[in-house]
Design an enzyme around this catalytic site. Sequence first.
Site, mmCIF file in Angstrom:
data_model
loop_
_atom_site.group_PDB
_atom_site.id
_atom_site.type_symbol
_atom_site.label_atom_id
_atom_site.label_comp_id
_atom_site.label_asym_id
_atom_site.label_seq_id
_atom_site.Cartn_x
_atom_site.Cartn_y
_atom_site.Cartn_z
ATOM 1 N N ASP A 119 -10.811 2.724 -4.520
ATOM 2 C CA ASP A 119 -10.377 4.115 -4.421
ATOM 3 C C ASP A 119 -11.010 4.977 -5.513
ATOM 4 O O ASP A 119 -11.694 4.498 -6.403
ATOM 5 C CB ASP A 119 -8.848 4.200 -4.521
ATOM 6 C CG ASP A 119 -8.185 3.971 -3.162
ATOM 7 O OD1 ASP A 119 -8.823 4.257 -2.128
ATOM 8 O OD2 ASP A 119 -7.031 3.516 -3.161
ATOM 9 N N ASP A 140 0.817 -1.202 0.000
ATOM 10 C CA ASP A 140 0.000 0.000 0.000
ATOM 11 C C ASP A 140 0.860 1.266 0.000
ATOM 12 O O ASP A 140 1.831 1.371 0.746
ATOM 13 C CB ASP A 140 -0.874 -0.016 1.265
ATOM 14 C CG ASP A 140 -1.847 1.148 1.292
ATOM 15 O OD1 ASP A 140 -2.676 1.230 0.375
ATOM 16 O OD2 ASP A 140 -1.767 1.973 2.220
ATOM 17 N N GLU A 175 1.085 -0.695 -5.265
ATOM 18 C CA GLU A 175 0.001 0.278 -5.370
ATOM 19 C C GLU A 175 0.648 1.658 -5.426
ATOM 20 O O GLU A 175 0.876 2.322 -4.417
ATOM 21 C CB GLU A 175 -0.949 0.206 -4.166
ATOM 22 C CG GLU A 175 -2.218 1.027 -4.382
ATOM 23 C CD GLU A 175 -2.352 2.290 -3.535
ATOM 24 O OE1 GLU A 175 -3.204 3.132 -3.858
ATOM 25 O OE2 GLU A 175 -1.604 2.452 -2.563
ATOM 26 N N ARG A 214 -15.526 8.166 -1.189
ATOM 27 C CA ARG A 214 -15.261 6.861 -1.816
ATOM 28 C C ARG A 214 -16.251 5.798 -1.351
ATOM 29 O O ARG A 214 -16.440 4.775 -2.004
ATOM 30 C CB ARG A 214 -13.825 6.405 -1.511
ATOM 31 C CG ARG A 214 -12.764 7.241 -2.209
ATOM 32 C CD ARG A 214 -11.361 6.856 -1.768
ATOM 33 N NE ARG A 214 -11.184 7.079 -0.340
ATOM 34 C CZ ARG A 214 -10.094 6.746 0.342
ATOM 35 N NH1 ARG A 214 -9.081 6.162 -0.278
ATOM 36 N NH2 ARG A 214 -10.003 6.978 1.631
HETATM 37 C C1 GLC Z 1 -4.036 3.483 -0.492
HETATM 38 C C2 GLC Z 1 -5.389 2.841 -0.346
HETATM 39 C C3 GLC Z 1 -6.353 3.879 0.100
HETATM 40 C C4 GLC Z 1 -5.903 4.451 1.404
HETATM 41 C C5 GLC Z 1 -4.443 4.911 1.339
HETATM 42 C C6 GLC Z 1 -3.886 5.092 2.703
HETATM 43 O O1 GLC Z 1 -4.004 4.430 -1.478
HETATM 44 O O2 GLC Z 1 -5.774 2.222 -1.526
HETATM 45 O O3 GLC Z 1 -7.662 3.374 0.184
HETATM 46 O O4 GLC Z 1 -6.703 5.528 1.739
HETATM 47 O O5 GLC Z 1 -3.602 3.977 0.725
HETATM 48 O O6 GLC Z 1 -3.599 3.838 3.297
HETATM 49 C C1 GLC Z 2 -2.896 6.981 -3.149
HETATM 50 C C2 GLC Z 2 -2.622 8.125 -4.113
HETATM 51 C C3 GLC Z 2 -3.738 9.050 -4.221
HETATM 52 C C4 GLC Z 2 -4.941 8.199 -4.046
HETATM 53 C C5 GLC Z 2 -5.010 7.865 -2.585
HETATM 54 C C6 GLC Z 2 -6.130 6.988 -2.178
HETATM 55 O O1 GLC Z 2 -1.792 6.362 -2.686
HETATM 56 O O2 GLC Z 2 -1.379 8.583 -4.336
HETATM 57 O O3 GLC Z 2 -3.742 9.759 -5.418
HETATM 58 O O4 GLC Z 2 -6.055 8.821 -4.499
HETATM 59 O O5 GLC Z 2 -3.815 7.331 -2.164
HETATM 60 O O6 GLC Z 2 -7.316 7.633 -2.296
#
Ligand code: GLC
Ligand code: GLC
Length: 640
Positions: free
Chosen positions: A394, A287, A329, A510
């Site tokens: 997301d 993540d 990710e 979301r």
């Molecule tokens: C990633 C996840 C998102 C979360 C963020 C912080 O982007 O997909 O849902 O808010 O990390 O952990």
């Molecule tokens: C991610 C991204 C951001 C994304 C969020 C989750 O790691 O960098 O653009 O929208 O976390 O919502």
Amino acid sequence: MTALTSLDVDRAAALAAAEAAGRLDDAFLARFDAQFPRLHGLFSRLYGDRADGQEQLAETIAVASTSWNTRPLDLKVRDAQRLADPAWFQSERMLGGVCYVDRYAGNLAGIRDQIPYFRELGLTYLHLMPLFDAPEGENDGGYAVSSYRRVNPSLGTMAQLSELAADLRASGISLVLDFIFNHTSNEHEWAQKAVAGDPEFEDYYLIFPDREMPDAYERTTREIFPDDHRGSFVQLASVDGAPGRWIWSTFYHYQWDLNYANPAVFRAMAGEMLFLANQGVEVLRMDAVAFIWKRLGTACESLPEAHMLLQAFNAVLAMAAPGMIFKSEAIVHPDEVVEYVSLEECQISYNPLQMALTWEALATRDARLLQDALEHRHALPPGTAWVNYVRSHDDIGWTFADEDAAALGINAYEHRRFLNRFYTGRFEGTFARGVAFQENPATGDARVAGTTASLAGVEAGDPGGEDRIVLAHALALSSGGIPLLYLGDEVAQLNDYSYEDDPARRGDSRWVHRGNRARDQYARRDDVETIAGRVFRRLTKLITVRQSTPEFAGGELIGFRTGHPSVAGFQRVGEDATILVLLNVGDEEVTVDPLTLSGFEGEAFDLMHDREIDLREGLTLPQHGFVWLRVNPLGRSVRT
Ligand code: GLC
Ligand code: GLC
């Protein structure tokens, strides 16, 4: 405390620590020998100036060795299978699904009850959204982790999770879980100790006494959740009347970034990672990888050290859980996304560019940016793969490169504003029903939330809605790597606005696309008089055709241009034949003339309709229509 010295000395220290912790297994030793030089090199670069570098490296090896010793036998068997067939995830039979445990099935037992359905669908990969202990109320859908070793009691227990992993494995489904390693929740034991002033744990986070350093960092960092707090820091409660200190918090104020400049953090998190590996997780979704290293004067995203850290985790994994893989990710600029994808870092990765451009093309009815991305931004190193998806949990961020847009005469800034207006229903004539996420008045930036069906036009009653859902999936299922379904999309689940009434969710739009399992729609999935039934039938047809089409294995593709801007096209070259994929995002029917198709033999086979067609007559693609054709390029030997 001892700092790192030479490879040999540090190696001896590591082996001594591992031996003190327990038996040194031969298989482990062989992998240790293969991986240690790499890990040592990375540690030297990351932690060469730390007084405790050698000690933390040695402890990491001890943790790895102990973890291997306690790794269940069935998982060691699985390791051996994966090592013998490292291309396992490149198969045309791979299909991912993702869901929230509570929203989809109540708890882990409920997920287990869904295994027959997952098999019916053909899943080989199941990503369960974060299911760890987390603060009550707001917890970013579980992305604020209070313990990596405890399942959220409302969902079940760790023992149930391991059993579920085994049941899934027996059904041919690999369990995918998040490794939320950039931050912990503010309720994690480490966080609590840091707040209480324990110096060991204060160094696990990035805490500053006043605004001097936060201000300096924030000159160059990006605001990720500006609705929650501005900048990258939040203020801790004041102690004894002194002003509260400031702690790094990229996401929500209750998610505190870990300080990877401290090797103890790496060692501790490697232990949490291997704990999860031994529960039977086969893919760890890494993540927020881009954020794990900070340096003053930079955006603190995708720094070289972030890559070194992933390589170091990868080396530890290769020693102690060699069958497991990492999924990246990184929702960032496409140049940066690919940098995480390699055998040395993450073997698989979300393909956020293709996802976003799918929606971009549907809105504009123009497939040229998508076509360019398929041709120029799709290639990956051998042995790695994209995870191609239409929606995730997301928001959709418009992460295409400004220069790619400029090459087509498109102003990226204006285009993103248009796409946001289009997908949040603010553009005259739009078919989409979505909601803005994290609109930033300072930068004009925003992202989009909404389910696939709502964004594609079903909620608005647009006649093209169903076809767009199928078209988007036809792309994700044919463009290589692992296709990933957001469960619920296969029955055209619509937005759920009830989050607005829930104080713990209201602030995060979301949730509009994270509704509970759509029971009624699932119940109607065999009834083609309903939208749910039709979408389900058409998507499951795509899935079964993909499963029996070996040309769809792996990830390589070759672009195919028809001259029609609304058509994206590519070829997937197999051993015996080639699949030609053409997708029309436009509202008009398109006829591809025979000359354009004259590089192929006349006889072709339409996989979705089970019928021979003659390319010498040209090819008509209906609005929002597509074809998967088995063709024989001229000059290649014909199949026997
Ligand atoms: C990633 C996840 C998102 C979360 C963020 C912080 O982007 O997909 O849902 O808010 O990390 O952990
Ligand atoms: C991610 C991204 C951001 C994304 C969020 C989750 O790691 O960098 O653009 O929208 O976390 O919502």
